[in-house]
Design an enzyme around this catalytic site. Structure first.
Site, PDB file in Angstrom:
ATOM      1  N   ARG A 215      15.405  11.641   1.305  1.00 44.13           N
ATOM      2  CA  ARG A 215      13.993  11.955   0.032  1.00 44.13           C
ATOM      3  C   ARG A 215      14.233  13.699   0.340  1.00 44.13           C
ATOM      4  NH1 ARG A 215      11.422   6.785  -0.463  1.00 44.13           N
ATOM      5  NH2 ARG A 215      13.121   5.736  -0.935  1.00 44.13           N
ATOM      6  N   GLU A 217      11.488  15.497   0.292  1.00 45.09           N
ATOM      7  CA  GLU A 217       9.867  15.678   0.460  1.00 45.09           C
ATOM      8  C   GLU A 217       9.647  16.617   1.679  1.00 45.09           C
ATOM      9  OE1 GLU A 217       7.455  14.350  -1.773  1.00 45.09           O
ATOM     10  OE2 GLU A 217       8.886  12.875  -2.467  1.00 45.09           O
ATOM     11  N   ARG A 223       5.863   9.893  10.735  1.00 45.47           N
ATOM     12  CA  ARG A 223       6.010   8.729  10.315  1.00 45.47           C
ATOM     13  C   ARG A 223       7.087   9.075   9.071  1.00 45.47           C
ATOM     14  NH1 ARG A 223       1.265   9.713   8.688  1.00 45.47           N
ATOM     15  NH2 ARG A 223       0.612   9.365   6.521  1.00 45.47           N
ATOM     16  N   HIS A 224       7.174  10.227   8.662  1.00 48.55           N
ATOM     17  CA  HIS A 224       8.603  10.055   7.905  1.00 48.55           C
ATOM     18  C   HIS A 224       9.692  10.847   8.120  1.00 48.55           C
ATOM     19  CE1 HIS A 224       5.302   9.605   3.973  1.00 48.55           C
ATOM     20  NE2 HIS A 224       4.791  10.148   5.528  1.00 48.55           N
ATOM     21  N   GLU A 356       3.867   1.213   6.652  1.00 46.63           N
ATOM     22  CA  GLU A 356       4.406   0.851   5.845  1.00 46.63           C
ATOM     23  C   GLU A 356       5.505   0.274   5.410  1.00 46.63           C
ATOM     24  OE1 GLU A 356       4.073   2.353   1.944  1.00 46.63           O
ATOM     25  OE2 GLU A 356       5.655   1.391   0.970  1.00 46.63           O
ATOM     26  N   SER A 359       8.869  -2.244   0.645  1.00 46.88           N
ATOM     27  CA  SER A 359       8.344  -2.123   0.086  1.00 46.88           C
ATOM     28  C   SER A 359       9.188  -3.421  -1.439  1.00 46.88           C
ATOM     29  CB  SER A 359       8.770  -0.475  -1.406  1.00 46.88           C
ATOM     30  OG  SER A 359       7.426  -0.807  -2.109  1.00 46.88           O
ATOM     31  N   ARG A 407      11.163   2.617  10.507  1.00 50.20           N
ATOM     32  CA  ARG A 407       9.679   2.027  10.433  1.00 50.20           C
ATOM     33  C   ARG A 407       9.737   1.252  11.349  1.00 50.20           C
ATOM     34  NH1 ARG A 407       6.696   4.149   4.978  1.00 50.20           N
ATOM     35  NH2 ARG A 407       6.730   6.365   6.112  1.00 50.20           N
TER      36      ARG A 407
END
Length: 433
Positions: A215, A217, A223-224, A356, A359, A407
């Site tokens: 990702r 981002e 947490r990323h 989270e 998903s 996670r």
RNA sequence: GCCCCGGUAGUGUAGUGGCCUAUCAUACGGGCCUGUCGAGCCCGUGACUCGGGUCCAAAUCCCGGCCGGGGCGCCA
């Protein structure tokens, strides 16, 4: 290592007789020199043991003073339980061989009382990982994953490996890392989603994959990660309820495997590990809004929850819980709307407190609906023809999910930073080691 | 993408204009100690992210660079 005596690990010493000769290979964790006696601590991947050395019984005793911490050594000696050492067991050193000396001082102490920044630790990860409590994270993760693999395998899932270099434009949401693929523009895959679905069309029925997801981002949070390990499943002739069930049982199986196969690991963790009993509770997105309303948090239908709001929701549950029926506008184009109430979807997130973890959803299987959903997300169906084709010649209804392994480790081990849960994190700035 | 914050020995820190030839711990080097195990005691080595500026005086204030942390958004 021409010796007739077989090298043993530190944990093996428990089962060895008093007076038996042993060879131990490992790192010289510490060395305490006294005038006429010295104590070394040898560490291997199973633990540490005190090596006692005296000038008259250890050959080359005078060389001990030159040895640096973290030097790789091979010790020959006899086991004794007549010791004052706290473990009640020690090895009387006959000889010690340096296999490879360590430089000094260490850029990162293994047992020093001062704790290093995560930055320093990651730069010197090979040393950081020598700390038993750090290594434990990855042994735990391995056991968890092994238990989950076993469960999915036993449930008829095929482990697959889909491409990580892909042509497709974004699925929406996360940005992709571009890579130059010879004369073409390609990307690192953000998830195996589209390929998993194609495999359902291919008739594999149940697939799972453990692999990297990328990702692009620019987030900088505990947490990323920009590269993380995604556990993904997809199942044919199934809906979101089936997928949730598999997720719940998969996680339980991972934990069960950890607890039953490695009670030693569980015992040495600072965090208590328990296998959840019964079904994970479910709460719908709309119920969450009502709950938040009673906390004075006004959320409009179609808004995502903020971390603060997720904390409030998470406080109502003791462990894992599902948030279901998310607004269709918040989910990816392949998410199946809820029949009869198409503003929401047959989707779910698995949560643990505010985190989270997973998903998932029932997916759209009707090609016409899928094209329409693509357009509604401002995506061009032409860019997805390699994917859409798989829906035009008999695609079963299907469902699945993607779970972030790091996670999961984060919450099970109660870590403060997700970088702790991955060996060599790829975050906003780090690409080495 | 937006917004905050930080960078002092190998490691972790104290120090927010002069009392800093910079604190403490740990590590490292040397010495003492027959049993230590967070060993202890003594001695020693070792640092202000870089560039510019303000000022009689800068680790400390200002500007910029570099490096990093965190929050939001987005997501696993």
């Amino acid at each position: 290592m021409q010796s007739q005596i077989v090298a043993v690990t530190v944990s093996d010493l428990r089962n060895i007789k008093e007076g038996d000769e042993v060879v131990l290979n490992g790192w010289l964790q510490e060395i305490r020199l006294l005038k006429n006696i010295s104590f070394l601590v040898l560490r291997d991947h199973t633990g540490t043991i005190q090596i006692t050395s005296k000038p008259d019984t250890t050959s080359g005793y005078d060389k001990l003073a030159q040895m640096t911490r973290e030097t790789v050594i091979s010790v020959t000696g006899t086991l004794t339980r007549k010791t004052q050492s706290k473990s009640g067991i020690e090895v009387l050193c006959k000889s010690i061989k340096v296999l490879n000396a360590s430089k000094s001082p260490l850029p990162l102490g293994i047992i020093d009382p001062v704790s290093a920044d995560i930055e320093t630790r990651l730069t010197n990860r090979f040393l950081d990982l020598r700390k038993p409590e750090v290594a434990l994270i990855f042994r735990t993760e391995s056991e968890l994953l092994w238990g989950m693999r076993e469960f999915f395998h036993d449930s008829g899932f095929v482990e697959v490996h889909t491409p990580k270099i892909v042509a497709a434009a974004t699925e929406g949401g996360a940005d992709l890392f571009p890579v130059q693929y010879f004369e073409k523009q390609a990307y690192l895959n953000q998830s195996p989603q589209l390929y998993k679905e194609i495999l359902i069309s291919a008739g594999m029925n149940r697939v799972f994959e453990v692999g990297p997801a990328f990702r692009a981002e620019k987030h900088n949070t505990p947490r990323h990660l920009n590269e993380f390990t995604s556990i993904d499943i997809e199942m044919g002739f199934a809906d979101h309820h089936d997928a949730m069930h598999m997720l719940q049982e998969g996680i339980k199986s991972g934990l069960k495997h950890l607890v039953s196969h490695r009670p030693d690991i569980v015992a040495s963790l600072s965090q208590q590990v328990e296998v959840p009993v019964g079904d994970f509770p479910k709460i719908t997105y709309r119920e969450c809004i009502r709950k938040l309303d009673s906390h004075g948090e006004a959320v409009k239908f179609g808004d995502d929850f903020t971390p603060e709001q997720l904390k409030l929701i998470g406080a109502e549950f003791t462990g894992f819980y599902f948030i279901t029926e998310w607004p269709s506008s918040l989910r990816a184009f392949y998410t199946h709307p809820k029949p009869g109430d198409e503003t929401v979807s047959n989707s779910f997130d698995l949560q643990y407190r505010e985190f989270e973890i997973t998903s998932g959803a029932q997916r759209v299987h009707d090609p016409a609906m899928l094209e329409e959903r693509l357009r509604s997300k401002n995506l061009n169906p032409d860019d997805f023809s390699f994917y859409l084709n798989a829906f035009r010649y008999g695609m079963p209804p299907h469902a699945g999910w993607g779970l972030g392994l790091e996670r999961l480790s984060l919450i099970i081990l109660n870590l403060q930073n997700i970088r702790e849960a991955i060996l060599f994190p790829r975050d906003r700035t780090r690409i080495t080691p």
